[in-house]
Scaffold this motif. Structure first.
Motif, short mmCIF file in Angstrom:
data_model
loop_
_atom_site.label_atom_id
_atom_site.label_comp_id
_atom_site.label_asym_id
_atom_site.label_seq_id
_atom_site.Cartn_x
_atom_site.Cartn_y
_atom_site.Cartn_z
N ARG A 25 0.86 -1.18 0.00
CA ARG A 25 0.00 0.00 0.00
C ARG A 25 0.90 1.24 0.00
O ARG A 25 1.20 1.79 1.04
CB ARG A 25 -0.91 0.00 1.23
CG ARG A 25 -1.69 -1.29 1.43
CD ARG A 25 -2.89 -1.36 0.54
NE ARG A 25 -3.55 -2.66 0.61
CZ ARG A 25 -4.74 -2.92 0.10
NH1 ARG A 25 -5.41 -1.98 -0.51
NH2 ARG A 25 -5.26 -4.13 0.19
N GLU A 26 1.32 1.64 -1.19
CA GLU A 26 2.26 2.76 -1.29
C GLU A 26 1.74 3.90 -2.15
O GLU A 26 2.42 4.91 -2.29
CB GLU A 26 3.60 2.26 -1.83
CG GLU A 26 4.26 1.21 -0.94
CD GLU A 26 5.60 0.71 -1.46
OE1 GLU A 26 6.62 1.10 -0.88
OE2 GLU A 26 5.59 -0.04 -2.44
N ASP A 27 0.55 3.77 -2.72
CA ASP A 27 -0.03 4.85 -3.52
C ASP A 27 -1.54 4.68 -3.55
O ASP A 27 -2.10 3.71 -3.03
CB ASP A 27 0.55 4.85 -4.94
CG ASP A 27 0.42 3.49 -5.62
OD1 ASP A 27 -0.71 2.95 -5.65
OD2 ASP A 27 1.43 2.96 -6.12
N GLN A 28 -2.22 5.61 -4.19
CA GLN A 28 -3.68 5.59 -4.23
C GLN A 28 -4.24 4.49 -5.12
O GLN A 28 -5.44 4.19 -5.04
CB GLN A 28 -4.20 6.95 -4.70
CG GLN A 28 -3.90 8.10 -3.73
CD GLN A 28 -4.44 9.43 -4.20
OE1 GLN A 28 -4.80 9.57 -5.38
NE2 GLN A 28 -4.53 10.39 -3.30
N ASP A 29 -3.41 3.91 -5.95
CA ASP A 29 -3.86 2.85 -6.85
C ASP A 29 -3.69 1.45 -6.26
O ASP A 29 -3.89 0.45 -6.95
CB ASP A 29 -3.09 2.92 -8.17
CG ASP A 29 -3.37 4.20 -8.94
OD1 ASP A 29 -4.51 4.71 -8.83
OD2 ASP A 29 -2.46 4.68 -9.64
N ALA A 30 -3.33 1.37 -4.98
CA ALA A 30 -3.01 0.08 -4.37
C ALA A 30 -4.19 -0.89 -4.45
O ALA A 30 -4.00 -2.06 -4.82
CB ALA A 30 -2.57 0.27 -2.93
#
Length: 366
Positions: A25-30
């Motif tokens: 979970r490192e960006d909004q697209d995770a």
């Protein structure tokens, strides 16, 4: 690491689905990326013959820990339309992978968890502490405890007066009572997860008194002081970072100790290496610790008995019941044999043993 947590993976009566998925979970697209990765694996599993009830139960389990930001992964195991096990990984797998086979394949899971240790994290001040207990490899605490003691006379007076010494004693007494309460919470938290380490961050004076309270504790966990502590998000962030760094160092020491133990045991005739020797020792119930190197790309296919998972051999004819034998890659079969034989597990460096496979023994052969 203790392999008992893998025992439920070997209770299926049918083919087992093993899934290893990057859930970082490192960006909004995770969320979209995780869902897309699972859909691709699901199609692959359908082609491998996975049944729909088992796939449906996996649909509900995929997702990792969405509330935690950062790299992570998960290993899921299912069969007969039921979950056998779910593990959050501290690091994502090298690639998303899903297989259907006669036995579970927790190889990535074992190597990941072997680098983790159960621990307790303590954010401390003079009033009390927040005590979180983490099982090995967990990103979320299994238990969270908060102890808040008396705050009366918590700050020492700075000067003068006939009663100054009395106030000082009373302040120290309050700190001591609070530390005693925190020590009790720590002991219970350690017992809950079998903690190997206790990380304490916070007020230096309160930490010193807590150490005195823990001095008579008979637990086996090592107490380690780290920066950070109670006092807001910044202090907690410093504590979390310090704990992660200390855990990595502890894992490196643990693996160095396992390698040294193997070398010492081999010099005394209490260790073997190479798949044939390790397989024989597993079949005879002599393995205390199974040791594998992480690169398993050269692993051959092996056979194992369905009724006796301790038996692993190169040919089905060597097993008790050749007709009921199952075939799989060597490492998953060796892990199953070690688990069912009550052995532990550790990674060893590449090149340290033939076939990247070794074992420390409980007793020498007769």
């Amino acid at each position: 690491m203790d392999l008992d947590l893998f025992r439920p993976l070997y209770t299926a009566s049918d083919l087992v689905v093993s899934v290893h998925l990057d859930t970082s979970r490192e960006d909004q697209d995770a969320d979209h990326r995780v869902a897309t990765g699972w859909r691709a694996l699901r199609r692959d599993l359908e082609q491998q013959g996975a049944d729909e009830p088992t796939l449906l139960v996996l649909d509900g389990a995929v997702g990792g820990s969405p509330h935690l930001v950062g790299p992570q992964g998960e290993s899921l195991f299912a069969a007969d339309g039921r979950m056998l096990g779910a593990f959050t990984l501290a690091r994502p797998p090298a690639r998303d992978r899903a297989v259907v086979g006669p036995v579970a394949d927790p190889l990535e899971t074992a190597f990941d968890l072997d680098h983790q240790l159960p621990y307790v994290m303590v954010a401390l001040d003079r009033e009390g502490a927040d005590v979180d207990a983490f099982p090995a490899g967990a990103l979320d605490p299994a238990t969270s405890r908060t102890f808040s003691g008396s705050t009366l006379h918590i700050t020492r007076v700075r000067a003068g007066g006939a009663n100054m010494a009395s106030y000082h004693r009373r302040t120290v007494n309050v700190w001591t009572r609070n530390a005693a309460g925190v020590a009790t919470e720590i002991a219970e938290a350690c017992e809950a997860v079998g903690a190997a380490l206790v990380f304490v961050g916070g007020d230096p004076k309160a930490t010193a008194i807590l150490r005195e309270e823990l001095a008579g504790w008979r637990g086996h966990a090592e107490v380690v002081e780290v920066p950070g502590g109670r006092g807001g998000e910044d202090a907690l962030a410093v504590l979390r970072e310090a704990v992660d760094k200390a855990l990595r160092a502890a894992s490196e020491r643990s693996h160095a100790a396992a390698a040294a133990e193997f070398e010492s045991a081999r010099a005394q005739g209490m260790a073997v290496h190479g798949m044939p020797a390790v397989s024989t020792a597993l079949a005879e119930g002599r393995v205390a610790t199974l040791l594998l190197s992480e690169d398993r790309t050269a692993d051959p296919l092996k056979w194992s008995a369905g009724a006796n998972p301790l038996l692993v051999d190169s040919a089905p004819e060597a097993l008790d019941n050749a007709a009921a034998a199952v075939q799989a890659l060597a490492a998953p079969l060796l892990l199953r044999a070690a688990t069912m034989g009550g052995a532990s597990f550790s990674e060893i460096p590449e090149g340290m043993a033939d076939d990247g496979c070794a074992a420390v023994l409980r007793f020498a052969p007769a």
